[in-house]
Design a protein around this motif. Structure first.
Motif, PDB file in Angstrom:
ATOM      1  N   LYS A  85       0.829  -1.210   0.000  1.00 24.25           N
ATOM      2  CA  LYS A  85       0.000   0.000   0.000  1.00 24.25           C
ATOM      3  C   LYS A  85       0.862   1.258   0.000  1.00 24.25           C
ATOM      4  O   LYS A  85       1.954   1.269   0.567  1.00 24.25           O
ATOM      5  CB  LYS A  85      -0.899   0.025   1.240  1.00 24.25           C
ATOM      6  CG  LYS A  85      -1.802  -1.165   1.386  1.00 24.25           C
ATOM      7  CD  LYS A  85      -2.965  -1.045   0.456  1.00 24.25           C
ATOM      8  CE  LYS A  85      -3.951  -2.170   0.753  1.00 24.25           C
ATOM      9  NZ  LYS A  85      -5.124  -2.082  -0.053  1.00 24.25           N
ATOM     10  N   PRO A  86       0.377   2.349  -0.610  1.00 22.89           N
ATOM     11  CA  PRO A  86       1.122   3.612  -0.557  1.00 22.89           C
ATOM     12  C   PRO A  86       1.073   4.213   0.846  1.00 22.89           C
ATOM     13  O   PRO A  86       0.134   3.970   1.612  1.00 22.89           O
ATOM     14  CB  PRO A  86       0.392   4.506  -1.563  1.00 22.89           C
ATOM     15  CG  PRO A  86      -0.950   3.916  -1.713  1.00 22.89           C
ATOM     16  CD  PRO A  86      -0.831   2.450  -1.411  1.00 22.89           C
ATOM     17  N   VAL A  87       2.084   5.008   1.159  1.00 21.99           N
ATOM     18  CA  VAL A  87       2.169   5.671   2.462  1.00 21.99           C
ATOM     19  C   VAL A  87       2.319   7.173   2.237  1.00 21.99           C
ATOM     20  O   VAL A  87       3.174   7.608   1.461  1.00 21.99           O
ATOM     21  CB  VAL A  87       3.381   5.165   3.275  1.00 21.99           C
ATOM     22  CG1 VAL A  87       3.507   5.922   4.598  1.00 21.99           C
ATOM     23  CG2 VAL A  87       3.288   3.674   3.524  1.00 21.99           C
ATOM     24  N   ALA A  88       1.491   7.953   2.892  1.00 23.95           N
ATOM     25  CA  ALA A  88       1.635   9.406   2.865  1.00 23.95           C
ATOM     26  C   ALA A  88       2.540   9.801   4.024  1.00 23.95           C
ATOM     27  O   ALA A  88       2.259   9.476   5.177  1.00 23.95           O
ATOM     28  CB  ALA A  88       0.280  10.081   3.005  1.00 23.95           C
TER      29      ALA A  88
ATOM     30  N   MET B  67       5.226   7.429  -0.420  1.00 24.13           N
ATOM     31  CA  MET B  67       6.166   6.331  -0.593  1.00 24.13           C
ATOM     32  C   MET B  67       5.376   5.169  -1.196  1.00 24.13           C
ATOM     33  O   MET B  67       4.331   4.786  -0.669  1.00 24.13           O
ATOM     34  CB  MET B  67       6.761   5.922   0.750  1.00 24.13           C
ATOM     35  CG  MET B  67       7.736   4.768   0.649  1.00 24.13           C
ATOM     36  SD  MET B  67       8.425   4.276   2.236  1.00 24.13           S
ATOM     37  CE  MET B  67       6.999   3.651   3.074  1.00 24.13           C
ATOM     38  N   VAL B  68       5.878   4.665  -2.329  1.00 27.89           N
ATOM     39  CA  VAL B  68       5.232   3.528  -2.976  1.00 27.89           C
ATOM     40  C   VAL B  68       6.280   2.481  -3.314  1.00 27.89           C
ATOM     41  O   VAL B  68       7.456   2.793  -3.477  1.00 27.89           O
ATOM     42  CB  VAL B  68       4.473   3.948  -4.263  1.00 27.89           C
ATOM     43  CG1 VAL B  68       3.333   4.895  -3.932  1.00 27.89           C
ATOM     44  CG2 VAL B  68       5.401   4.553  -5.277  1.00 27.89           C
ATOM     45  N   THR B  69       5.830   1.253  -3.433  1.00 21.27           N
ATOM     46  CA  THR B  69       6.737   0.165  -3.804  1.00 21.27           C
ATOM     47  C   THR B  69       7.073   0.273  -5.296  1.00 21.27           C
ATOM     48  O   THR B  69       6.325   0.895  -6.060  1.00 21.27           O
ATOM     49  CB  THR B  69       6.085  -1.196  -3.541  1.00 21.27           C
ATOM     50  OG1 THR B  69       4.913  -1.297  -4.355  1.00 21.27           O
ATOM     51  CG2 THR B  69       5.742  -1.373  -2.068  1.00 21.27           C
ATOM     52  N   PRO B  70       8.159  -0.335  -5.729  1.00 24.57           N
ATOM     53  CA  PRO B  70       8.484  -0.322  -7.159  1.00 24.57           C
ATOM     54  C   PRO B  70       7.354  -0.909  -8.011  1.00 24.57           C
ATOM     55  O   PRO B  70       7.073  -0.411  -9.101  1.00 24.57           O
ATOM     56  CB  PRO B  70       9.747  -1.184  -7.243  1.00 24.57           C
ATOM     57  CG  PRO B  70      10.389  -1.032  -5.909  1.00 24.57           C
ATOM     58  CD  PRO B  70       9.239  -0.940  -4.933  1.00 24.57           C
ATOM     59  N   LYS B  71       6.687  -1.937  -7.513  1.00 24.27           N
ATOM     60  CA  LYS B  71       5.585  -2.564  -8.253  1.00 24.27           C
ATOM     61  C   LYS B  71       4.450  -1.562  -8.483  1.00 24.27           C
ATOM     62  O   LYS B  71       3.920  -1.452  -9.597  1.00 24.27           O
ATOM     63  CB  LYS B  71       5.087  -3.777  -7.464  1.00 24.27           C
ATOM     64  CG  LYS B  71       3.973  -4.532  -8.120  1.00 24.27           C
ATOM     65  CD  LYS B  71       3.586  -5.732  -7.253  1.00 24.27           C
ATOM     66  CE  LYS B  71       2.406  -6.476  -7.824  1.00 24.27           C
ATOM     67  NZ  LYS B  71       2.024  -7.615  -6.984  1.00 24.27           N
TER      68      LYS B  71
END
Length: 83
Positions: free
Chosen positions: A29-32, A43-47
Motif C-alpha cells: 500500500k502507498p504511504v503518505a 512512498m510507494v513500492t516499485p511494483k
C-alpha cells in the motif's frame, strides 16, 4: 484540508526514525509521509510505481488515438503489402 491518497500515513519524524519499518508495515500500500499534518510525499513500492507509470502511458496513448480518430477523414488509405 488536503486529501490524502493513501491507506497509511506517518509523520516525517516517525518516517526518519525507521523508513524500512514503515515500508514493511504498509506492505504493497502507498504511504503518505506528513509534514505538519500535510502530505510531503508518498512512498510507494516499485511494483506500484511501475503500475502508475504504465497507467499514465496508456492514457497518453489513448489521447493520441482519440486525436487521430478525430482526423480520420483526412487519412490516406494504403496497402500494407506495398509498404
Amino acid at each position: 484540508m488536503e486529501a490524502i491518497y493513501a491507506d497509511f500515513s506517518v509523520s516525517m519524524s516517525e518516517f526518519k526514525k525507521n523508513p524500512a519499518q514503515v515500508l514493511r508495515t504498509a506492505g504493497e500500500k502507498p504511504v503518505a509521509v506528513l509534514n505538519h499534518n500535510r502530505p510531503a510525499f508518498y512512498m510507494v513500492t516499485p511494483k506500484l510505481f511501475e503500475a502508475l507509470v504504465e497507467e499514465l502511458a496508456d492514457r497518453d496513448l489513448l489521447e493520441i488515438a482519440r486525436r487521430r480518430l478525430a482526423r480520420k477523414d483526412s487519412a490516406i488509405e494504403v496497402d500494407i503489402d506495398e509498404i
